[in-house]
Write a protein that holds these residues in place. Structure first.
Motif, PDB file in Angstrom:
ATOM      1  N   VAL A  14       0.856  -1.075  -0.199  1.00 18.20           N
ATOM      2  CA  VAL A  14       0.144  -0.148   0.350  1.00 18.20           C
ATOM      3  C   VAL A  14       0.703   1.499   0.708  1.00 18.20           C
ATOM      4  O   VAL A  14       2.514   0.925   0.202  1.00 18.20           O
ATOM      5  N   ASN A  15       0.202   2.835  -0.132  1.00 21.19           N
ATOM      6  CA  ASN A  15       0.655   3.559  -0.113  1.00 21.19           C
ATOM      7  C   ASN A  15       0.553   3.934   0.672  1.00 21.19           C
ATOM      8  O   ASN A  15       0.571   6.034   1.026  1.00 21.19           O
ATOM      9  N   TYR A  16       0.877   3.708   1.834  1.00 26.07           N
ATOM     10  CA  TYR A  16       0.123   4.147   3.193  1.00 26.07           C
ATOM     11  C   TYR A  16       1.827   3.948   3.739  1.00 26.07           C
ATOM     12  O   TYR A  16       1.406   2.139   3.857  1.00 26.07           O
ATOM     13  N   SER A  17       1.464   3.998   5.664  1.00 28.64           N
ATOM     14  CA  SER A  17       1.893   4.151   6.817  1.00 28.64           C
ATOM     15  C   SER A  17       0.582   2.898   6.754  1.00 28.64           C
ATOM     16  O   SER A  17       0.159   3.105   7.874  1.00 28.64           O
ATOM     17  N   LEU A  18       1.053   1.674   7.607  1.00 26.04           N
ATOM     18  CA  LEU A  18      -0.409   0.425   8.415  1.00 26.04           C
ATOM     19  C   LEU A  18       0.645   0.612   9.889  1.00 26.04           C
ATOM     20  O   LEU A  18       0.945   0.321   9.884  1.00 26.04           O
ATOM     21  N   PHE A  19      -1.032   0.539  10.073  1.00 23.54           N
ATOM     22  CA  PHE A  19      -0.100   0.541  12.144  1.00 23.54           C
ATOM     23  C   PHE A  19      -1.492  -0.738  12.433  1.00 23.54           C
ATOM     24  O   PHE A  19      -0.755  -1.054  13.736  1.00 23.54           O
ATOM     25  N   ASP A  20      -2.287  -0.754  11.527  1.00 25.00           N
ATOM     26  CA  ASP A  20      -3.274  -2.118  12.428  1.00 25.00           C
ATOM     27  C   ASP A  20      -3.897  -3.092  10.897  1.00 25.00           C
ATOM     28  O   ASP A  20      -4.137  -2.390  10.062  1.00 25.00           O
ATOM     29  N   GLY A  21      -4.640  -3.617  11.542  1.00 22.98           N
ATOM     30  CA  GLY A  21      -5.425  -4.342  10.819  1.00 22.98           C
ATOM     31  C   GLY A  21      -6.489  -5.559  11.658  1.00 22.98           C
ATOM     32  O   GLY A  21      -5.944  -6.407  12.490  1.00 22.98           O
ATOM     33  N   LYS A  29     -13.767 -10.269   5.457  1.00 24.16           N
ATOM     34  CA  LYS A  29     -13.618  -8.946   4.848  1.00 24.16           C
ATOM     35  C   LYS A  29     -12.555  -8.545   6.345  1.00 24.16           C
ATOM     36  O   LYS A  29     -12.681  -9.217   7.613  1.00 24.16           O
ATOM     37  N   PHE A  30     -11.827  -7.314   6.315  1.00 25.13           N
ATOM     38  CA  PHE A  30     -10.911  -6.729   6.917  1.00 25.13           C
ATOM     39  C   PHE A  30     -10.731  -5.321   6.849  1.00 25.13           C
ATOM     40  O   PHE A  30     -10.759  -5.067   5.732  1.00 25.13           O
ATOM     41  N   VAL A  31     -10.479  -4.796   7.824  1.00 27.92           N
ATOM     42  CA  VAL A  31      -9.962  -3.138   7.733  1.00 27.92           C
ATOM     43  C   VAL A  31      -8.891  -3.192   7.738  1.00 27.92           C
ATOM     44  O   VAL A  31      -8.141  -3.984   8.352  1.00 27.92           O
ATOM     45  N   LEU A  32      -7.668  -2.167   7.263  1.00 24.63           N
ATOM     46  CA  LEU A  32      -6.379  -1.880   7.697  1.00 24.63           C
ATOM     47  C   LEU A  32      -6.670  -0.445   7.882  1.00 24.63           C
ATOM     48  O   LEU A  32      -7.429   0.350   7.301  1.00 24.63           O
ATOM     49  N   ILE A  45     -10.923  -1.292   2.944  1.00 25.97           N
ATOM     50  CA  ILE A  45     -11.728  -2.870   3.583  1.00 25.97           C
ATOM     51  C   ILE A  45     -11.551  -3.596   2.401  1.00 25.97           C
ATOM     52  O   ILE A  45     -11.729  -3.200   1.301  1.00 25.97           O
ATOM     53  N   TYR A  46     -11.003  -4.531   3.087  1.00 28.75           N
ATOM     54  CA  TYR A  46     -10.300  -5.926   1.337  1.00 28.75           C
ATOM     55  C   TYR A  46     -11.315  -7.199   1.521  1.00 28.75           C
ATOM     56  O   TYR A  46     -11.971  -6.767   3.082  1.00 28.75           O
ATOM     57  N   GLU A  47     -11.701  -7.543   0.966  1.00 31.52           N
ATOM     58  CA  GLU A  47     -12.781  -8.616   0.673  1.00 31.52           C
ATOM     59  C   GLU A  47     -11.801 -10.063   0.454  1.00 31.52           C
ATOM     60  O   GLU A  47     -11.167  -9.747  -0.720  1.00 31.52           O
ATOM     61  N   ILE A  48     -11.343 -11.219   0.697  1.00 31.19           N
ATOM     62  CA  ILE A  48     -11.249 -12.609  -0.051  1.00 31.19           C
ATOM     63  C   ILE A  48     -12.027 -13.164  -0.546  1.00 31.19           C
ATOM     64  O   ILE A  48     -13.542 -13.384  -0.015  1.00 31.19           O
ATOM     65  N   CYS A  49     -12.160 -12.795  -2.062  1.00 32.02           N
ATOM     66  CA  CYS A  49     -13.181 -13.526  -2.434  1.00 32.02           C
ATOM     67  C   CYS A  49     -12.404 -14.393  -4.077  1.00 32.02           C
ATOM     68  O   CYS A  49     -11.669 -14.221  -4.615  1.00 32.02           O
ATOM     69  N   GLU A  50     -12.891 -15.680  -3.745  1.00 33.41           N
ATOM     70  CA  GLU A  50     -11.875 -16.564  -5.111  1.00 33.41           C
ATOM     71  C   GLU A  50     -11.362 -17.103  -4.573  1.00 33.41           C
ATOM     72  O   GLU A  50     -10.377 -16.841  -6.177  1.00 33.41           O
ATOM     73  N   GLY A  51     -10.256 -16.425  -3.447  1.00 30.51           N
ATOM     74  CA  GLY A  51      -8.827 -16.535  -3.411  1.00 30.51           C
ATOM     75  C   GLY A  51      -7.577 -15.819  -4.124  1.00 30.51           C
ATOM     76  O   GLY A  51      -6.607 -15.311  -3.291  1.00 30.51           O
ATOM     77  N   LEU A 335      -4.504 -12.165   9.568  1.00 37.06           N
ATOM     78  CA  LEU A 335      -4.006 -11.535   8.845  1.00 37.06           C
ATOM     79  C   LEU A 335      -2.928 -10.558   9.785  1.00 37.06           C
ATOM     80  O   LEU A 335      -2.380 -10.606  11.319  1.00 37.06           O
ATOM     81  N   CYS A 336      -1.757  -9.603   9.225  1.00 34.09           N
ATOM     82  CA  CYS A 336      -0.350  -9.461   9.557  1.00 34.09           C
ATOM     83  C   CYS A 336      -0.508  -7.846   9.107  1.00 34.09           C
ATOM     84  O   CYS A 336       0.073  -8.193   7.719  1.00 34.09           O
ATOM     85  N   THR A 337       0.031  -7.299   9.051  1.00 32.43           N
ATOM     86  CA  THR A 337       0.629  -6.020   8.464  1.00 32.43           C
ATOM     87  C   THR A 337       1.917  -5.363   9.393  1.00 32.43           C
ATOM     88  O   THR A 337       2.426  -5.374  10.288  1.00 32.43           O
ATOM     89  N   SER A 338       2.591  -4.745   8.396  1.00 32.45           N
ATOM     90  CA  SER A 338       4.137  -4.633   8.130  1.00 32.45           C
ATOM     91  C   SER A 338       4.713  -3.524   8.177  1.00 32.45           C
ATOM     92  O   SER A 338       3.769  -2.692   7.507  1.00 32.45           O
ATOM     93  N   PHE A 339       5.869  -2.510   8.493  1.00 32.89           N
ATOM     94  CA  PHE A 339       6.396  -1.054   8.407  1.00 32.89           C
ATOM     95  C   PHE A 339       6.644  -1.449   6.777  1.00 32.89           C
ATOM     96  O   PHE A 339       7.726   0.357   7.349  1.00 32.89           O
ATOM     97  N   ASP A 340       6.796  -2.078   6.237  1.00 34.83           N
ATOM     98  CA  ASP A 340       7.549  -1.946   4.994  1.00 34.83           C
ATOM     99  C   ASP A 340       6.091  -1.762   3.728  1.00 34.83           C
ATOM    100  O   ASP A 340       5.912  -1.871   3.099  1.00 34.83           O
TER     101      ASP A 340
END
Length: 354
Positions: A14-21, A29-32, A45-51, A335-340
C-alpha cells in the motif's frame, strides 16, 4: 511436514504507513488502518473472494489512525472503534463512514492502543472500550454514554506519567467481573479490577511492554502474555494469585528483536503467535503442568507454570510485523501488517492437530 506450516496466501503493498489490521467478524473481509504521507488517517476494507484479495472501499479522515477493535460492537452492527494520533476515539459504521456513530476527545495525546469487550460475546457485561495513551492515562468508555469515560486510571499528582503502549480486557465471564491490564514504556504491567476500582496486581518486567493479551477475555482469567522491547515475552498464569509471590510466570526469548504483538488463536487458547521486529512470526503452544496449584509452607496456594514450546516460525517481511489478527471464524486464517507498507493474508495449517 507433520507440524503446522505458515503460508503467505497473498501479499499486497500500500502507499501509506500501516498500523493495524482487523478481521470484520462473520465475514471474509478485513480493515486496514494507517497514516498517509500527509498525516491524514486512512481506512481500507478488503475482501477475500475466490482466493483473491480485493479492495472494496477506502476513506480518509483528518488524523492518522493508530489502532482499532470490533470488540465492543454486536455482530449485528459490527462497528469499528478507532484511536487516532490526536487522541480521539471514534466508532464507525463501515456501511456509511461519513460521520462516526460515536466520537469523543478521549486523550490529550496519541491513542497508542485500544481493546473492546462485551459486544461480540453474549452475556458478559456492558459493551466497553479501553484506550491507552502517551498522556499516561487509561480510560474505559461505554459507547452508550456520551463524552465521559466510565473509568479513568492515571498517575496521582506528582507521580511520573509513563507512556501507555498496550491495554487488554480480561476476566469478563459475567456481568459484574472485569479487569483491565495496561503495559507501559518503563516495563510496568498493572492490572485493575473494574468492579472494585482498585489495583489488583502490578509487576515490572524491566523492558517496555509492547503488547498484553489474555488468552480469552470472556472466561475467568487464565493466562496473560506480555511482549517486550528486547526479545523477551512473559507468560503469566493468572488463575491463582499468591499474596507475596503474585502470579506464576515464565520468560522466553525470541525473534532477536522487539516482540511487537502476541495473539492467541480464537479456537484454541493454548496456541499463540508472537510477531517480531525482524519481520518474523513464531507459533507457540503452552502445555499445562500436572498440577496447576501447590501450597507453600503456610498452606497458601500458589500457581505452577507449565511448559512452552515453539511449534513453527517463519520470516515474512523485512520490517517489523506490527499487528496480527486471527480470523474469529476460520481456523488458521490470519492477517498481519508490517512497516514495509505491506499486508499479508496468512494460512496456518494443521492447527486442529495440536
Amino acid at each position: 511436514m507433520d507440524k503446522p506450516q505458515i503460508i503467505c496466501h497473498s501479499e499486497k503493498n500500500v502507499n501509506y504507513s500501516l498500523f493495524d489490521g482487523r478481521w470484520i467478524p462473520s465475514s471474509a473481509k478485513f480493515v486496514l488502518l494507517g497514516s498517509t504521507p500527509r498525516g491524514t488517517g486512512i481506512l481500507q476494507i478488503y475482501e477475500i473472494c475466490e482466493g483473491e484479495t480485493k479492495l472494496l472501499k477506502e476513506f480518509e479522515k483528518g488524523k492518522a489512525f493508530k489502532c482499532g477493535t470490533f470488540g465492543a460492537s454486536s455482530l449485528k452492527c459490527r462497528h469499528l472503534a478507532t484511536g487516532d494520533f490526536e487522541g480521539r476515539l471514534h466508532m464507525w459504521n463501515l456501511e456509511d463512514t461519513s460521520v462516526p456513530v460515536y466520537s469523543v476527545n478521549a486523550h490529550k495525546e496519541i491513542i497508542n492502543c485500544i481493546d473492546g469487550v462485551g459486544g461480540l460475546t453474549v452475556g458478559c457485561g456492558a459493551p466497553e472500550i479501553v484506550t491507552g495513551s502517551r498522556d499516561g492515562s487509561v480510560k474505559v468508555w461505554d459507547p452508550r454514554q456520551k463524552q465521559k469515560p466510565v473509568v479513568t486510571i492515571e498517575p496521582t499528582e506528582g507521580e511520573a506519567r509513563r507512556d501507555c503502549w498496550t491495554v487488554a480486557f480480561g476476566n469478563s465471564y459475567n456481568s459484574e467481573q472485569r479487569v483491565v491490564c495496561a503495559g507501559y514504556d518503563n516495563g510496568d504491567i498493572k492490572m485493575f479490577d473494574l468492579r472494585t476500582l482498585s489495583l489488583k496486581w502490578e509487576k515490572n518486567v524491566s523492558n517496555g511492554v509492547c503488547c498484553l493479551e489474555f488468552d480469552r477475555k470472556d472466561i475467568i482469567m487464565n493466562k496473560l502474555v506480555a511482549t517486550t522491547l528486547e526479545s523477551k515475552f512473559h507468560v503469566f498464569d493468572v488463575r491463582k494469585q499468591h499474596s507475596k509471590k503474585g502470579f506464576a510466570s515464565m520468560c522466553e526469548r525470541a525473534h532477536k528483536s522487539t516482540i511487537w504483538a502476541a495473539r492467541h488463536l480464537p479456537q484454541n487458547r493454548d496456541l499463540f503467535v508472537t510477531t517480531g521486529g525482524a519481520g518474523s512470526l513464531c507459533l507457540w503452544q503452552y502445555e499445562y503442568p500436572a498440577k496447576r496449584v501447590e501450597k507453600d509452607a503456610d498452606g497458601e496456594e500458589y500457581g505452577v507454570m507449565g511448559s512452552l514450546h515453539l511449534v513453527q516460525n517463519s520470516t515474512l517481511a523485512t520490517q517489523p510485523i506490527a499487528s496480527l489478527d486471527w480470523s474469529p471464524d476460520k481456523l488458521g486464517l490470519a492477517l498481519c501488517t508490517s512497516f514495509d507498507q505491506a499486508f499479508r493474508v496468512l494460512i496456518v495449517t494443521k492447527l486442529n492437530t495440536l
